[in-house]
Design a protein around this motif. Structure first.
Motif, PDB file in Angstrom:
ATOM      1  N   SER A 174      24.169  69.480  14.168  1.00 45.97           N
ATOM      2  CA  SER A 174      24.441  70.777  13.808  1.00 45.97           C
ATOM      3  C   SER A 174      23.760  72.283  13.547  1.00 45.97           C
ATOM      4  N   MET A 175      22.994  71.936  13.008  1.00 44.92           N
ATOM      5  CA  MET A 175      21.418  72.557  12.643  1.00 44.92           C
ATOM      6  C   MET A 175      20.391  73.073  13.214  1.00 44.92           C
ATOM      7  N   MET A 176      20.759  71.641  14.290  1.00 46.01           N
ATOM      8  CA  MET A 176      19.471  72.157  15.349  1.00 46.01           C
ATOM      9  C   MET A 176      20.112  72.761  16.701  1.00 46.01           C
ATOM     10  N   ILE A 177      20.996  72.688  16.887  1.00 41.60           N
ATOM     11  CA  ILE A 177      21.454  73.778  17.738  1.00 41.60           C
ATOM     12  C   ILE A 177      22.135  75.444  17.063  1.00 41.60           C
ATOM     13  N   GLY A 178      22.107  75.103  16.630  1.00 40.05           N
ATOM     14  CA  GLY A 178      22.280  76.197  16.100  1.00 40.05           C
ATOM     15  C   GLY A 178      21.010  76.680  16.297  1.00 40.05           C
ATOM     16  N   VAL A 179      19.394  76.631  15.145  1.00 43.33           N
ATOM     17  CA  VAL A 179      18.421  76.943  15.297  1.00 43.33           C
ATOM     18  C   VAL A 179      17.947  77.533  17.033  1.00 43.33           C
ATOM     19  N   PHE A 180      18.170  77.047  17.903  1.00 42.13           N
ATOM     20  CA  PHE A 180      17.679  77.007  19.153  1.00 42.13           C
ATOM     21  C   PHE A 180      18.635  78.574  19.807  1.00 42.13           C
ATOM     22  N   ALA A 181      19.995  78.230  19.437  1.00 46.87           N
ATOM     23  CA  ALA A 181      20.921  79.130  19.696  1.00 46.87           C
ATOM     24  C   ALA A 181      20.704  80.741  18.906  1.00 46.87           C
ATOM     25  N   ALA A 182      20.138  80.682  17.732  1.00 50.56           N
ATOM     26  CA  ALA A 182      20.387  81.852  17.756  1.00 50.56           C
ATOM     27  C   ALA A 182      19.669  83.038  17.444  1.00 50.56           C
ATOM     28  N   GLY A 183      20.166  84.066  17.768  1.00 45.21           N
ATOM     29  CA  GLY A 183      20.174  85.562  18.102  1.00 45.21           C
ATOM     30  C   GLY A 183      19.632  86.826  17.530  1.00 45.21           C
ATOM     31  N   ASP A 184      19.775  86.721  16.186  1.00 38.46           N
ATOM     32  CA  ASP A 184      18.803  86.848  14.590  1.00 38.46           C
ATOM     33  C   ASP A 184      18.491  86.542  13.970  1.00 38.46           C
ATOM     34  N   VAL A 185      16.746  87.436  13.391  1.00 37.67           N
ATOM     35  CA  VAL A 185      15.955  86.668  13.025  1.00 37.67           C
ATOM     36  C   VAL A 185      16.490  85.641  11.988  1.00 37.67           C
ATOM     37  N   PHE A 186      17.123  86.761  11.131  1.00 37.41           N
ATOM     38  CA  PHE A 186      17.793  86.412  10.225  1.00 37.41           C
ATOM     39  C   PHE A 186      18.485  85.165   9.921  1.00 37.41           C
ATOM     40  N   LEU A 187      19.402  85.034  10.853  1.00 39.53           N
ATOM     41  CA  LEU A 187      19.443  84.192  11.261  1.00 39.53           C
ATOM     42  C   LEU A 187      18.841  82.323  11.703  1.00 39.53           C
ATOM     43  N   PHE A 188      18.390  82.864  12.552  1.00 35.22           N
ATOM     44  CA  PHE A 188      17.200  81.712  12.806  1.00 35.22           C
ATOM     45  C   PHE A 188      16.845  80.901  11.673  1.00 35.22           C
ATOM     46  N   TYR A 189      16.290  82.289  10.976  1.00 29.10           N
ATOM     47  CA  TYR A 189      15.331  81.133   9.534  1.00 29.10           C
ATOM     48  C   TYR A 189      16.270  80.788   8.515  1.00 29.10           C
ATOM     49  N   VAL A 190      17.376  81.107   8.292  1.00 28.63           N
ATOM     50  CA  VAL A 190      18.278  80.474   7.492  1.00 28.63           C
ATOM     51  C   VAL A 190      18.994  78.657   8.862  1.00 28.63           C
ATOM     52  N   PHE A 191      18.645  78.770   9.545  1.00 27.40           N
ATOM     53  CA  PHE A 191      18.955  77.580  10.665  1.00 27.40           C
ATOM     54  C   PHE A 191      17.609  77.127  10.182  1.00 27.40           C
TER      55      PHE A 191
END
Length: 516
Positions: free
Chosen positions: A131-148
């Motif tokens: 779940s975390m790996m999919i989220g980090v590749f799909a994030a379109g928001d910089v803050f969301l990317f950092y969270v994942f």
């Protein structure tokens, strides 16, 4: 393009599956394995459907979803994919069910060796990591990317620390601390990015259209680059990987090196280059130097390793050097080669780590010196090990050869010395991989192998189901990489356009020059 919410389902569903598996009774380990495998397989099927729906010639970012999250900071839960993110998500959902199948008995073995976690917890952690790996590749928001980016450390930490080998706690803490410190650099840069942006935003597409002062851009670039260099890992931030890869269970190591580390190179492509194009150009010589040192240095260290898992980890550091060369060559050919290398390295090194795990389970040791001539007892598994080794050294006919060739050709057009030095890594790769195979499976059998009953058991049906898809993909993409490149090329071209980079014009010799 379908209106189905592929990305939110792919991001949330593994987390739901992890919760379901974790709540299963400890005394029903087989049920936990079956649920985890079927759940992950369903996610792979959904990814195949998403891939079939993706329009390679369409918009760059597709399946975009955006939901309100933290209004005070203008943070949104935005998910979107281009071709680069799509191939990485596909790699994640392909490897996870194969890792689950390959790790069928790993949790029980950890229990027997004194592990503290249950069997359901082990497979729940694998799904949570997915779940975390999919989220980090799909994030379109910089803050969301950092969270994942930060949260995905947690399941891997417990996979290493609770189910790994003898030095698992040391390796888990070292992995966590290195990644956490790198993440703190990125956190400072993320905050700085929000402060200097006008309007204040974390939205990736909005940020790419903004310009920053020269020194501001360089400091922000360094904050992101250090975090990504640690994660990748690039030299000299690499020292955590051999420890983590050597101590982790084989399946977790396959995900760690095959996918998790790609977050670093993916982050450079997605964030450093488009957001900070001038700084990327300024620091390119430094990045290329680190990549070249990593290729040569890691290859030399791999030659001297006696631990199979540490050896494979060092080979991966060298491979990441090639990816770095492709990224910072700033040509579409080299960039496409680097993204393709990320996928192919995940397939090849994932296969190699899983096969090494099969060998280690049988022998009860990861030391090369404890094998020797094992191919006489387990010829089929030894053959698979040989194929995995050939793919790892980028043998023509295997998928990594295509990506390595594209990186070197693309780099050669703009920086011949870099391409020439990187080519030396190919020679070294042949040396350490073939010597590893020779010392492990060839020659006179080690007499002690006959006293290990498991060494008389060749590859099983379950293990065939694990390795067969990876071998098939490595061979298919080795001869026909078009399905991947059709998706990757437009995204890489758009990244180069964001940077304001153009490929060098081809040089055509006149008839008089050619005659000379």
């Amino acid at each position: 393009m379908s209106d189905f919410k592929f990305l939110s389902v792919l991001t949330v569903a593994p987390l739901v599956g992890a919760l379901v598996v974790a709540l299963l009774p400890r005394h029903k380990p087989t049920l936990a394995k079956q649920v985890a495998f079927v759940w992950s397989l369903a996610l792979f099927v959904l990814t195949v459907v998403m891939w079939a729906t993706f329009e390679a010639a369409g918009d760059r970012f597709q399946f975009r979803e955006s939901y309100p999250w933290i209004d005070t900071w203008n943070v949104r839960f935005t998910l979107e994919v281009d071709g680069i993110a799509l191939v990485m998500i596909a790699l994640v959902t392909l490897l996870v069910p194969l890792v689950i199948l390959a790790s069928w008995h790993d949790a029980e073995n950890a229990q027997a060796a004194g592990g503290k976690r249950s069997v359901p917890a082990f497979f729940a952690l694998l799904l949570a990591l997915e779940s975390m790996m999919i989220g980090v590749f799909a994030a379109g928001d910089v803050f969301l990317f950092y969270v994942f980016f930060e949260v995905m450390l947690v399941p891997m930490y417990f996979l290493i620390g609770s189910y790994g080998g003898a030095r698992r706690q040391y390796a888990a803490v070292k992995f966590f601390l290195y990644s956490l410190v790198g993440g703190l650099f990125m956190l400072a840069a993320v905050i700085g990015l929000w402060v200097v942006s006008d309007p204040h935003t974390f939205d990736w597409q909005t940020l790419t259209s903004q310009e920053f002062a020269t020194w501001t851009e360089r400091w922000l670039f360094l904050g992101f680059f250090v975090a990504f260099a640690v994660k990748a890992p690039f030299f000299p931030f690499h020292t955590w990987l051999p420890d983590a890869g050597g101590a982790a269970p084989a399946g977790a190591a396959a995900l760690l090196v095959g996918v998790l580390d790609k977050v670093g190179t993916f982050g450079i492509l997605r964030y450093c280059l488009p957001l900070f194009p001038n700084a990327s150009d300024y620091f390119a010589p430094l990045a290329l130097t680190l990549s070249l040192v990593g290729i040569i240095y890691a290859a030399l260290l791999a030659v001297g390793q006696n631990d199979l898992k540490r050896l494979v980890s060092y080979t991966s550091i060298a491979h990441f050097g090639f990816i770095g060369v492709g990224i910072f060559a700033f040509t579409t050919q080299a960039g496409s080669g680097s993204v393709l290398y990320m996928v192919n390295h995940g397939l090849a090194t994932g296969l190699l780590f899983l096969v090494v795990g099969m060998l280690v389970t049988r022998r009860g040791s990861a030391l090369v010196s404890d094998f020797g001539g094992a191919g006489k007892l387990i010829p089929v598994l030894a053959g698979v090990f040989f194929i995995a080794g050939l793919a790892s050294l980028a043998m023509p006919g295997t998928a990594p050869f295509i990506s390595e060739f594209l990186v070197l050709i693309g780099a050669f057009t703009v920086n011949k010395p870099v391409a020439i030095v990187a080519t030396l890594g190919i020679i070294l790769a042949a040396g350490y991989v073939l010597w590893m195979v020779q010392r492990t499976t060839q020659g006179t059998p080690n007499p002690e192998l006959h006293n290990v009953p498991a060494m008389r058991r060749d590859i099983s049906a379950r293990e065939v189901a694990v390795v067969a898809p990876l071998i098939a993909l490595l061979l298919v993409f080795g001869f026909y990489p078009k399905p991947l490149l059709n998706v990757i090329n437009p995204a890489v071209a758009a990244t180069m356009q964001d940077m304001g980079k153009q490929d060098p014009a081809p040089t055509v010799a006149t008839n008089q020059e050619a005659s000379k």
